[in-house]
Design an enzyme around this catalytic site. Structure first.
Site, short mmCIF file in Angstrom:
data_model
loop_
_atom_site.label_atom_id
_atom_site.label_comp_id
_atom_site.label_asym_id
_atom_site.label_seq_id
_atom_site.Cartn_x
_atom_site.Cartn_y
_atom_site.Cartn_z
N LYS A 108 0.82 -1.19 0.00
CA LYS A 108 0.00 0.00 0.00
C LYS A 108 0.87 1.26 0.00
O LYS A 108 0.41 2.34 -0.28
CB LYS A 108 -0.87 0.03 1.28
CG LYS A 108 -1.73 -1.19 1.49
CD LYS A 108 -2.32 -1.15 2.92
CE LYS A 108 -2.96 -2.47 3.27
NZ LYS A 108 -3.28 -2.56 4.69
N GLY A 109 2.14 1.08 0.38
CA GLY A 109 2.99 2.24 0.67
C GLY A 109 3.22 3.19 -0.49
O GLY A 109 3.52 4.36 -0.29
N GLU B 178 7.37 1.59 -6.55
CA GLU B 178 7.53 1.08 -5.18
C GLU B 178 7.86 2.24 -4.24
O GLU B 178 8.44 3.24 -4.66
CB GLU B 178 8.63 0.01 -5.20
CG GLU B 178 9.08 -0.54 -3.87
CD GLU B 178 8.01 -1.30 -3.10
OE1 GLU B 178 6.93 -0.71 -2.85
OE2 GLU B 178 8.25 -2.44 -2.69
N ASP B 179 7.51 2.11 -2.97
CA ASP B 179 7.77 3.19 -2.02
C ASP B 179 9.25 3.25 -1.62
O ASP B 179 9.87 4.29 -1.72
CB ASP B 179 6.87 3.08 -0.78
CG ASP B 179 6.92 1.71 -0.10
OD1 ASP B 179 7.63 0.80 -0.59
OD2 ASP B 179 6.24 1.55 0.93
N ASP C 61 14.73 -1.34 0.86
CA ASP C 61 15.49 -1.43 2.10
C ASP C 61 16.53 -2.54 1.92
O ASP C 61 17.60 -2.31 1.37
CB ASP C 61 14.49 -1.72 3.23
CG ASP C 61 15.10 -1.69 4.61
OD1 ASP C 61 16.05 -0.93 4.82
OD2 ASP C 61 14.62 -2.41 5.50
N LYS D 192 17.45 2.95 0.69
CA LYS D 192 18.42 2.98 1.80
C LYS D 192 19.57 2.08 1.40
O LYS D 192 19.60 0.90 1.75
CB LYS D 192 17.79 2.43 3.09
CG LYS D 192 16.66 3.23 3.68
CD LYS D 192 16.30 2.64 5.05
CE LYS D 192 14.82 2.62 5.29
NZ LYS D 192 14.43 1.90 6.50
N VAL E 66 11.39 5.34 8.25
CA VAL E 66 10.61 6.52 7.87
C VAL E 66 9.13 6.19 7.72
O VAL E 66 8.77 5.08 7.36
CB VAL E 66 11.16 7.15 6.57
CG1 VAL E 66 12.51 7.80 6.83
CG2 VAL E 66 11.27 6.13 5.45
N ASP F 82 4.15 3.22 6.30
CA ASP F 82 3.54 2.95 7.60
C ASP F 82 4.53 2.39 8.61
O ASP F 82 5.60 1.90 8.27
CB ASP F 82 2.43 1.91 7.44
CG ASP F 82 2.99 0.51 7.19
OD1 ASP F 82 3.76 0.34 6.22
OD2 ASP F 82 2.70 -0.42 7.97
P1 IMP Z 1 12.90 -4.76 1.66
O1 IMP Z 1 12.38 -6.07 1.17
O2 IMP Z 1 13.78 -4.93 2.87
O3 IMP Z 1 13.58 -3.95 0.57
O4 IMP Z 1 11.68 -3.96 2.24
C1 IMP Z 1 10.81 -3.29 1.45
C2 IMP Z 1 9.53 -3.01 2.19
O5 IMP Z 1 9.73 -2.87 3.60
C3 IMP Z 1 8.96 -1.70 1.71
O6 IMP Z 1 8.14 -1.88 0.58
C4 IMP Z 1 8.24 -1.20 2.93
O7 IMP Z 1 6.93 -1.73 2.96
C5 IMP Z 1 9.01 -1.76 4.10
N1 IMP Z 1 9.97 -0.76 4.63
C6 IMP Z 1 11.32 -0.80 4.56
N2 IMP Z 1 11.87 0.27 5.15
C7 IMP Z 1 10.85 1.03 5.58
C8 IMP Z 1 10.77 2.29 6.28
O8 IMP Z 1 11.77 2.96 6.62
N3 IMP Z 1 9.52 2.73 6.55
C9 IMP Z 1 8.38 2.06 6.20
N4 IMP Z 1 8.41 0.89 5.55
C10 IMP Z 1 9.62 0.37 5.26
MG MG Z 2 5.00 -1.58 4.76
#
Ligand code: IMP
Ligand code: MG
Length: 197
Positions: free
Chosen positions: A58-59, A114-115, A118, A146, A168, A174
């Site tokens: 949803k982000g 995508e939002d 990470d 990040k 964040v 969220d």
């Molecule tokens: P990844 O798989 O670790 O790259 O995580 C991606 C997902 O984790 C994003 O689509 C977000 O939903 C969530 N996420 C990662 N970092 C943050 C943050 O700082 N704030 C909010 N959601 C985050």
């Molecule tokens: Mg999320």
């Protein structure tokens, strides 16, 4: 409200401060300006192509809504919802599709919206899944990244902002499903940061 073209304080969104926010990282104006630039870039790159935006719920909803209005091209839109098992502020790498796309992407020029990236685990899973469906092209547009947190490299074509390792919230993002409605991007109060747990 009455629309008469007159500027007034009532038409300005209130500067909202939430108890959960320790500091503002990116203000609404800064976000809007950068997203207009991204929209112009996408418009140049996809001219004459068959653009399909795939929004990851949803982000990314606010980012999508602003980005698509900054793209001056015919385009279509689809949504996907995925969930990663894990703690509230960390990804486990195990990803589950909660809502799949409505239509086939075969032969389409797909741009994933995508939002935030990470660890990169969520997007690399998603990109592999969509690549297997034979789109004409597949690229990623992320509002935030990040880089210091990356566990898996994902080729990202468009990035809004590189941010430090802080958790964040706001502008669609969220913490425990809350804070998405903040009109700016803030740092979650009390977040550990730097944790790799
Ligand atoms: P990844 O798989 O670790 O790259 O995580 C991606 C997902 O984790 C994003 O689509 C977000 O939903 C969530 N996420 C990662 N970092 C943050 C943050 O700082 N704030 C909010 N959601 C985050
Ligand atoms: Mg999320």
């Amino acid at each position: 409200m009455t629309v008469d073209g007159a500027p007034g304080a009532a038409s300005q969104p209130a500067a909202r401060v939430d108890d959960g926010v320790s500091e503002e990282l990116l203000g609404a104006d800064v976000l809007a300006a950068r997203i207009r630039e991204l929209g112009a870039e996408v418009s140049r790159d996809y001219a004459g192509r068959d653009l399909l935006l795939v929004c990851v719920l949803k982000g990314a909803i606010f980012f999508l809504a602003d980005l698509m209005r900054a793209i001056d091209l015919p385009l279509e839109l689809d949504f996907m919802a995925i969930s990663s098992y894990g703690a509230a502020t960390d990804t486990s790498g195990v990803v589950r599709i909660l809502k799949d796309l409505d239509a086939s992407i075969a032969g389409r020029d797909v741009l994933i919206v995508e939002d935030i990236i990470d660890s990169g685990l969520t997007l690399s899973y998603l990109a592999r899944t969509l690549e297997a469906r034979r789109p004409a092209s597949l690229e990623i547009c992320a509002l935030l990244t990040k880089p210091s947190r990356r566990q898996m490299e994902v080729p990202v074509r468009y990035v809004g902002f590189e941010i430090p390792d802080r958790f964040v919230i706001g502008y669609g993002l969220d913490y425990g499903e809350r804070y998405r409605n903040l009109p700016y991007l803030g740092v979650l109060a009390g977040e550990a940061g730097g944790s790799d747990a």
